[in-house]
Design an enzyme around this catalytic site. Structure first.
Site, PDB file in Angstrom:
ATOM      1  N   GLU A   1       0.746  -1.219   0.024  1.00 55.90           N
ATOM      2  CA  GLU A   1      -0.058   0.140  -0.277  1.00 55.90           C
ATOM      3  C   GLU A   1       0.771   1.405   0.066  1.00 55.90           C
ATOM      4  OE1 GLU A   1      -3.659   1.778   2.601  1.00 55.90           O
ATOM      5  OE2 GLU A   1      -1.727   0.761   3.710  1.00 55.90           O
TER       6      GLU A   1
ATOM      7  N   LYS B   1     -10.455   0.898  -1.697  1.00 59.78           N
ATOM      8  CA  LYS B   1     -10.329   0.414  -0.114  1.00 59.78           C
ATOM      9  C   LYS B   1     -11.778   0.924   0.542  1.00 59.78           C
ATOM     10  CE  LYS B   1      -7.068   1.448   3.880  1.00 59.78           C
ATOM     11  NZ  LYS B   1      -6.313   1.920   4.175  1.00 59.78           N
TER      12      LYS B   1
ATOM     13  N   CYS C   1      -4.669  -2.929   3.641  1.00 58.56           N
ATOM     14  CA  CYS C   1      -4.409  -2.511   5.003  1.00 58.56           C
ATOM     15  C   CYS C   1      -5.278  -2.674   5.958  1.00 58.56           C
ATOM     16  CB  CYS C   1      -3.867  -1.172   4.810  1.00 58.56           C
ATOM     17  SG  CYS C   1      -2.670  -0.716   6.439  1.00 58.56           S
TER      18      CYS C   1
END
Length: 276
Positions: A40, A112, A154
């Site tokens: 990321e 995300k 993440c």
């Protein structure tokens, strides 16, 4: 077939990050096929204005063109952990993972879902991703020669229902590129990754940023886990890459001998007891 996670330190300057990525990609083994993941924020990290300046519309721009060329020229499947992409009509961005096949074609992307709006006891202290980014609203599972890739980024790692949904859509390898903070990484990174691998009976490929970025410190500890939760490779610190073989027969055997997906009853019980 082999899985590769690249670990690096990134900053706000894309040319510097690009050169570092290029040097690391040149260290790939000669064997093919390879599924390679970069962390990321490998494109830009630690500076809001730099992210705004570098953001590209999905499918356009020189940064995405560079990843396309790397995938094609190196003959690899390449998963870009995240880069900022523009949202038409919005001042905020998406943080987007991109998947390129070995011909350099983009075959999947994921925005995300979960944004890191938390307070952490580190040098930075207060994180507010939502000031710059908007959350996505769709899951993504990509067909590949390695199996079906379930995409995440993440902070998504803390939401097991996302990975259960990816497994239900056929995911066999869970992609978890990250820039975990040193504080949260030391406490939770590996246990969460192992839980996602074990409960979903999937390989987990998790490439992390590492090192000091001004007042921010990222954890690194890139790992590859098998569907039993066993550690296949780990790079605790520094920059480099880790490699592990992919054994889809082992994955099938684990799922066949312990068919937890078929045994799951919670959704059915909840539906039966809470119908309106």
């Amino acid at each position: 077939m082999e899985l590769v996670a690249i670990q690096m330190n990134a900053g706000p300057d894309w040319p510097a990050n690009r050169d570092k990525l290029d040097a690391l990609l040149q260290q790939l083994p000669p064997s093919r096929p390879l599924l390679v993941q970069v962390p990321e924020n490998a494109v830009v990290f630690g500076n809001r204005q730099a992210a705004l300046d570098l953001a590209e519309p999905l499918g356009e721009g020189p940064i995405q063109g560079q990843f396309c060329r790397w995938a094609r020229e190196l003959g690899i499947w390449l998963v870009v952990g995240s880069m900022p992409t523009r949202i038409e009509g919005s001042e905020r961005l998406h943080t987007t993972s991109l998947v390129y096949n070995d011909k350099g074609e983009r075959v999947g992307h994921y925005h995300k879902l979960h944004l890191f709006d938390v307070d952490v006891a580190d040098g930075h202290g207060r994180y507010r991703e939502s000031a710059t980014y908007a959350p996505g609203d769709e899951l993504c599972v990509v067909d590949s020669p390695f199996g079906r890739l379930g995409l995440s980024i993440c902070y998504d790692l803390r939401f097991p229902e996302l990975y259960r949904a990816l497994r239900a859509k056929g995911a066999e390898i869970l992609m978890v590129p990250a820039a975990f903070t040193r504080v949260t990484g030391q406490a939770h990174w590996l246990p969460l990754l192992q839980a996602r691998a074990i409960e979903n009976q999937c390989y987990v490929l998790a490439a992390g940023l590492y090192g000091e970025q001004g007042e921010r410190q990222t954890w690194g500890h890139s790992v590859i886990l098998d569907p039993w939760g066993e550690l296949q490779a780990c790079l605790p610190r520094g920059e480099g890459l880790i490699i592990a073989p992919l054994d889809l027969e082992r994955l099938s055997r684990i799922r066949r001998e312990m068919p937890v997906a078929q045994h799951a009853r919670l959704s059915a019980v909840w539906r039966d007891k809470h119908e309106y």
